[in-house]
Scaffold this active site. Structure first.
Site, PDB file in Angstrom:
ATOM      1  N   ASP A   1      41.537  46.891  44.149  1.00 27.78           N
ATOM      2  CA  ASP A   1      41.676  46.595  42.710  1.00 27.78           C
ATOM      3  C   ASP A   1      40.428  47.078  41.976  1.00 27.78           C
ATOM      4  O   ASP A   1      39.466  46.334  41.837  1.00 27.78           O
ATOM      5  CB  ASP A   1      41.881  45.080  42.534  1.00 27.78           C
ATOM      6  CG  ASP A   1      42.113  44.678  41.082  1.00 27.78           C
ATOM      7  OD1 ASP A   1      42.271  45.567  40.235  1.00 27.78           O
ATOM      8  OD2 ASP A   1      42.129  43.466  40.821  1.00 27.78           O
TER       9      ASP A   1
ATOM     10  N   GLU B   1      34.769  41.777  37.620  1.00 30.14           N
ATOM     11  CA  GLU B   1      35.354  42.676  36.630  1.00 30.14           C
ATOM     12  C   GLU B   1      35.080  42.259  35.181  1.00 30.14           C
ATOM     13  O   GLU B   1      36.003  41.962  34.424  1.00 30.14           O
ATOM     14  CB  GLU B   1      36.859  42.806  36.849  1.00 30.14           C
ATOM     15  CG  GLU B   1      37.614  41.497  37.030  1.00 30.14           C
ATOM     16  CD  GLU B   1      39.111  41.741  37.242  1.00 30.14           C
ATOM     17  OE1 GLU B   1      39.728  42.407  36.405  1.00 30.14           O
ATOM     18  OE2 GLU B   1      39.639  41.250  38.257  1.00 30.14           O
TER      19      GLU B   1
ATOM     20  N   ASP C   1      73.109  50.224  41.021  1.00 28.11           N
ATOM     21  CA  ASP C   1      72.981  50.115  42.468  1.00 28.11           C
ATOM     22  C   ASP C   1      71.643  50.672  42.978  1.00 28.11           C
ATOM     23  O   ASP C   1      71.527  51.070  44.133  1.00 28.11           O
ATOM     24  CB  ASP C   1      74.163  50.805  43.171  1.00 28.11           C
ATOM     25  CG  ASP C   1      74.309  52.249  42.741  1.00 28.11           C
ATOM     26  OD1 ASP C   1      73.569  52.677  41.829  1.00 28.11           O
ATOM     27  OD2 ASP C   1      75.166  52.942  43.311  1.00 28.11           O
TER      28      ASP C   1
ATOM     29  N   ARG D   1      36.186  48.010  30.849  1.00 27.35           N
ATOM     30  CA  ARG D   1      36.118  47.087  31.987  1.00 27.35           C
ATOM     31  C   ARG D   1      35.620  47.882  33.191  1.00 27.35           C
ATOM     32  O   ARG D   1      35.948  49.068  33.336  1.00 27.35           O
ATOM     33  CB  ARG D   1      37.506  46.474  32.289  1.00 27.35           C
ATOM     34  CG  ARG D   1      37.494  45.518  33.474  1.00 27.35           C
ATOM     35  CD  ARG D   1      38.744  44.614  33.566  1.00 27.35           C
ATOM     36  NE  ARG D   1      39.989  45.314  33.779  1.00 27.35           N
ATOM     37  CZ  ARG D   1      40.904  45.552  32.847  1.00 27.35           C
ATOM     38  NH1 ARG D   1      40.714  45.148  31.602  1.00 27.35           N
ATOM     39  NH2 ARG D   1      42.016  46.186  33.132  1.00 27.35           N
TER      40      ARG D   1
ATOM     41  N   HIS E   1      38.728  37.390  40.722  1.00 24.31           N
ATOM     42  CA  HIS E   1      39.750  36.624  41.444  1.00 24.31           C
ATOM     43  C   HIS E   1      39.696  36.992  42.915  1.00 24.31           C
ATOM     44  O   HIS E   1      39.119  38.013  43.299  1.00 24.31           O
ATOM     45  CB  HIS E   1      41.143  36.921  40.861  1.00 24.31           C
ATOM     46  CG  HIS E   1      41.446  38.398  40.745  1.00 24.31           C
ATOM     47  ND1 HIS E   1      41.919  39.140  41.784  1.00 24.31           N
ATOM     48  CD2 HIS E   1      41.289  39.267  39.710  1.00 24.31           C
ATOM     49  CE1 HIS E   1      42.067  40.400  41.395  1.00 24.31           C
ATOM     50  NE2 HIS E   1      41.683  40.516  40.138  1.00 24.31           N
TER      51      HIS E   1
ATOM     52  N   HIS F   1      46.120  39.338  43.065  1.00 24.75           N
ATOM     53  CA  HIS F   1      45.584  38.034  42.666  1.00 24.75           C
ATOM     54  C   HIS F   1      45.890  37.105  43.836  1.00 24.75           C
ATOM     55  O   HIS F   1      46.938  36.470  43.884  1.00 24.75           O
ATOM     56  CB  HIS F   1      46.231  37.541  41.365  1.00 24.75           C
ATOM     57  CG  HIS F   1      45.902  38.414  40.194  1.00 24.75           C
ATOM     58  ND1 HIS F   1      46.663  38.490  39.058  1.00 24.75           N
ATOM     59  CD2 HIS F   1      44.871  39.270  39.982  1.00 24.75           C
ATOM     60  CE1 HIS F   1      46.112  39.351  38.217  1.00 24.75           C
ATOM     61  NE2 HIS F   1      45.032  39.837  38.756  1.00 24.75           N
TER      62      HIS F   1
ATOM     63  N   HIS G   1      38.973  37.590  29.561  1.00 25.19           N
ATOM     64  CA  HIS G   1      39.459  37.130  30.868  1.00 25.19           C
ATOM     65  C   HIS G   1      38.300  36.579  31.673  1.00 25.19           C
ATOM     66  O   HIS G   1      37.174  36.489  31.191  1.00 25.19           O
ATOM     67  CB  HIS G   1      40.161  38.277  31.606  1.00 25.19           C
ATOM     68  CG  HIS G   1      39.358  39.545  31.641  1.00 25.19           C
ATOM     69  ND1 HIS G   1      38.315  39.739  32.503  1.00 25.19           N
ATOM     70  CD2 HIS G   1      39.439  40.680  30.892  1.00 25.19           C
ATOM     71  CE1 HIS G   1      37.797  40.941  32.308  1.00 25.19           C
ATOM     72  NE2 HIS G   1      38.450  41.527  31.319  1.00 25.19           N
TER      73      HIS G   1
ATOM     74  N   GLU H   1      35.319  47.260  37.409  1.00 27.50           N
ATOM     75  CA  GLU H   1      35.768  46.299  38.432  1.00 27.50           C
ATOM     76  C   GLU H   1      35.487  46.830  39.833  1.00 27.50           C
ATOM     77  O   GLU H   1      35.898  47.936  40.185  1.00 27.50           O
ATOM     78  CB  GLU H   1      37.282  46.056  38.279  1.00 27.50           C
ATOM     79  CG  GLU H   1      37.850  45.140  39.339  1.00 27.50           C
ATOM     80  CD  GLU H   1      39.303  44.758  39.074  1.00 27.50           C
ATOM     81  OE1 GLU H   1      40.015  45.519  38.398  1.00 27.50           O
ATOM     82  OE2 GLU H   1      39.716  43.683  39.551  1.00 27.50           O
TER      83      GLU H   1
ATOM     84  N   ASP I   1      42.762  50.912  35.512  1.00 26.84           N
ATOM     85  CA  ASP I   1      42.726  49.782  36.450  1.00 26.84           C
ATOM     86  C   ASP I   1      43.827  50.063  37.459  1.00 26.84           C
ATOM     87  O   ASP I   1      45.021  49.933  37.147  1.00 26.84           O
ATOM     88  CB  ASP I   1      42.966  48.477  35.689  1.00 26.84           C
ATOM     89  CG  ASP I   1      42.844  47.241  36.579  1.00 26.84           C
ATOM     90  OD1 ASP I   1      42.881  47.383  37.814  1.00 26.84           O
ATOM     91  OD2 ASP I   1      42.731  46.136  36.010  1.00 26.84           O
TER      92      ASP I   1
ATOM     93  N   TYR J   1      36.154  44.094  24.902  1.00 29.27           N
ATOM     94  CA  TYR J   1      37.267  44.716  24.169  1.00 29.27           C
ATOM     95  C   TYR J   1      37.047  44.421  22.694  1.00 29.27           C
ATOM     96  O   TYR J   1      37.123  43.258  22.274  1.00 29.27           O
ATOM     97  CB  TYR J   1      38.604  44.139  24.658  1.00 29.27           C
ATOM     98  CG  TYR J   1      38.668  44.082  26.180  1.00 29.27           C
ATOM     99  CD1 TYR J   1      39.102  45.185  26.913  1.00 29.27           C
ATOM    100  CD2 TYR J   1      38.216  42.954  26.869  1.00 29.27           C
ATOM    101  CE1 TYR J   1      39.106  45.147  28.305  1.00 29.27           C
ATOM    102  CE2 TYR J   1      38.218  42.911  28.252  1.00 29.27           C
ATOM    103  CZ  TYR J   1      38.665  44.005  28.970  1.00 29.27           C
ATOM    104  OH  TYR J   1      38.658  43.969  30.341  1.00 29.27           O
TER     105      TYR J   1
ATOM    106  N   HIS K   1      46.798  44.108  29.946  1.00 33.85           N
ATOM    107  CA  HIS K   1      47.742  44.581  30.960  1.00 33.85           C
ATOM    108  C   HIS K   1      48.634  45.691  30.408  1.00 33.85           C
ATOM    109  O   HIS K   1      49.840  45.716  30.632  1.00 33.85           O
ATOM    110  CB  HIS K   1      48.563  43.417  31.531  1.00 33.85           C
ATOM    111  CG  HIS K   1      47.769  42.536  32.445  1.00 33.85           C
ATOM    112  ND1 HIS K   1      48.190  41.301  32.865  1.00 33.85           N
ATOM    113  CD2 HIS K   1      46.556  42.728  33.037  1.00 33.85           C
ATOM    114  CE1 HIS K   1      47.261  40.764  33.661  1.00 33.85           C
ATOM    115  NE2 HIS K   1      46.271  41.615  33.778  1.00 33.85           N
TER     116      HIS K   1
HETATM  117  N1  GLY Z   1      44.523  44.662  38.163  1.00 32.64           N
HETATM  118  C1  GLY Z   1      44.623  43.324  37.744  1.00 32.64           C
HETATM  119  C2  GLY Z   1      43.326  42.682  37.675  1.00 32.64           C
HETATM  120  O1  GLY Z   1      42.319  43.350  37.632  1.00 32.64           O
HETATM  121  O2  GLY Z   1      43.212  41.495  37.728  1.00 32.64           O
HETATM  122 MN    MN Z   2      42.154  45.348  38.249  1.00 35.09          MN
HETATM  123 MN    MN Z   3      41.269  42.386  39.240  1.00 34.21          MN
END
Ligand code: GLY
Ligand code: MN
Ligand code: MN
Length: 428
Positions: A262, A374, A44, A395, A345, A352, A341, A397, A251, A378, A234
């Site tokens: 982000d 970003e 619950d 990374r 975005h 996103h 990647h 960003e 991140d 890696y 992720h």
């Molecule tokens: N935090 C997800 C991305 O950077 O796209």
């Molecule tokens: Mn991010």
């Molecule tokens: Mn991002």
């Protein structure tokens, strides 16, 4: 510090958005948007509720079991909200509800009805209308209510996504605040990081800073990834012990008044980059700086990414991580082995965020778009590369607003130069 957590858009902005939707609707049509459902975590206990972003965009209303119906009939436009009825017992247990009587004046609607009446009232209002704008399958609890009782069902997602893609000044102010809070959280994380703490303790430090400045939620699950965990894009276990000599990739972004920040930063757990880490970090940073110059009006993600990949390719060749002939490596995008990647975005109500990118992410950028940049590298521990680079994930960003002058970095408050990061960490 002023806890500005009641910050929200001016009410008129929601009215203006609905007006712009009405302008785009055919005459004698309806448009219906359902919000998110409450989701059980276990038994619950529910996850905290958060409105569907399209629904929020048009209403500014955050209660579950709600739907917005817009009707344009013979040129007359009406906004109708369905929501939960007041219920003293339920409100004593679970919290206050706006209620049907209050909704029209508080949310500038023409009418409001209890959600339990939606099926009957929807059918009645639809009489003599010829088209319905509806996103089948988006919030599936709506599908049974809408069914396909129309000659013509038009998906409203392309229309509303385009609107959401170009941000207003008031939206930009909220995104800026989300970015600002996110930057403060990363600085706190840098100051609090040291060997032998756990990743999840650092996640807690970030959450603490979000809360302090009025952002109750992260915009997405925070990634706190030390050492080789940074190579899992992720990663969200966040349960490892921070090792002296490793890097920590974070991140994390705050959600402020429903808008997302982000940010990613990568920094040394002991406060000092070693030689290999420094070389790779500087390469990612240089590729980012090169890309940012191309994230300007009429350029595109694609153009900026090509520049970023060229800088990375040259750098990886110089470090002996890529081997071969430069033109060939560029042509076959060899760098993608380590940069898995895309460059970035859209950013807004969703991390996103919605909006068309163009077939090859080549949509020309426009003033008022907000996006992330970003780049990352890696290097898996089993890669065929010089030993010192194995197991490193980096990374960086930032979040940019496209402006008439080029772009504005909304996350410039978060340091990313090696010297600045080391200075912050040395003083704590
Ligand atoms: N935090 C997800 C991305 O950077 O796209
Ligand atoms: Mn991010
Ligand atoms: Mn991002």
């Amino acid at each position: 510090m002023d806890l500005a957590y009641l910050a929200e858009l001016p009410k008129e902005e929601f009215v203006l958005r609905r007006q712009r939707v009405f302008e785009q609707m055919q005459d004698n049509s309806a448009l219906i948007v359902f919000t998110e459902t409450e989701k059980r975590r276990n038994n619950d206990c529910d996850y905290l509720f958060r409105a569907d972003s399209y629904f929020w965009y048009l209403t500014g209303f955050n209660e579950p079991q709600s739907a917005l119906l817009l009707i344009k009939k013979e040129g007359l436009c009406r906004s109708i909200l369905f929501l939960r009825e007041r219920d003293p017992l339920m409100e004593t247990w679970h919290g206050k509800r706006l209620g049907v009587a209050q909704a029209p004046s508080v949310l500038n609607m023409n009418e409001a009805f209890g959600i339990t009446q939606i099926q009957a009232i929807f059918a009645e209002k639809m009489q003599n209308l010829t088209a319905c704008y509806y996103a089948q399958g988006w919030q599936t609890w709506g599908d049974a209510i809408v069914q396909s009782c129309f000659d013509e069902v038009i998906d409203w997602r392309p229309m509303l996504s385009e609107m959401r893609l170009i941000k207003s000044e008031a939206e930009i102010a909220l995104i800026q605040q989300a970015c600002h809070i996110s930057a403060l959280a990363h600085i706190r994380a840098m100051k609090q990081t040291r060997p032998n703490r756990y990743e999840l303790e650092i996640e807690g430090e970030i959450q603490h800073e979000f809360s302090r400045f009025g952002a109750r939620f992260p915009a997405y699950n925070s990634i706190v990834a030390s050492g080789e965990n940074a190579c899992i894009l992720h990663y969200n276990d966040n349960n490892a012990v921070l090792q002296d000599g490793d890097l920590l990739l974070i991140d994390a972004g705050a959600e402020f008044a429903h808008y997302a920040g982000d940010i990613t930063r990568t920094f040394p757990i002991n406060g000092k980059f070693n030689e290999a880490q420094r070389a790779l970090y500087q390469l990612v940073l240089d590729s980012m700086k090169a890309a940012v110059k191309y994230l300007v009006p009429n350029s595109s993600f694609k153009a900026a990414n090509e520049v970023a990949m060229e800088v990375m390719t040259d750098g990886l060749l110089a470090l002996g991580i890529l081997k071969g002939e430069r033109e060939m490596l560029l042509a076959e995008k060899a760098v993608k082995r380590f940069y898995l990647h895309s460059l970035g975005h859209w950013l807004g109500l969703d991390v996103h965020d919605v909006g068309d990118y163009g077939q090859e992410k080549d949509r020309p950028l426009q003033i008022g778009m907000v996006l992330t940049v970003e780049p990352g590298l890696y290097i898996p521990s089993d890669a065929d590369v010089p030993e010192q680079y194995k197991g490193i994930g980096i990374r960086i960003e930032d979040n940019l607003l496209i402006t008439e002058y080029g772009n504005k970095n909304l996350t410039s408050g978060c340091p990313k130069e090696i010297a600045d990061i080391e200075a912050i960490m040395a003083n704590h």
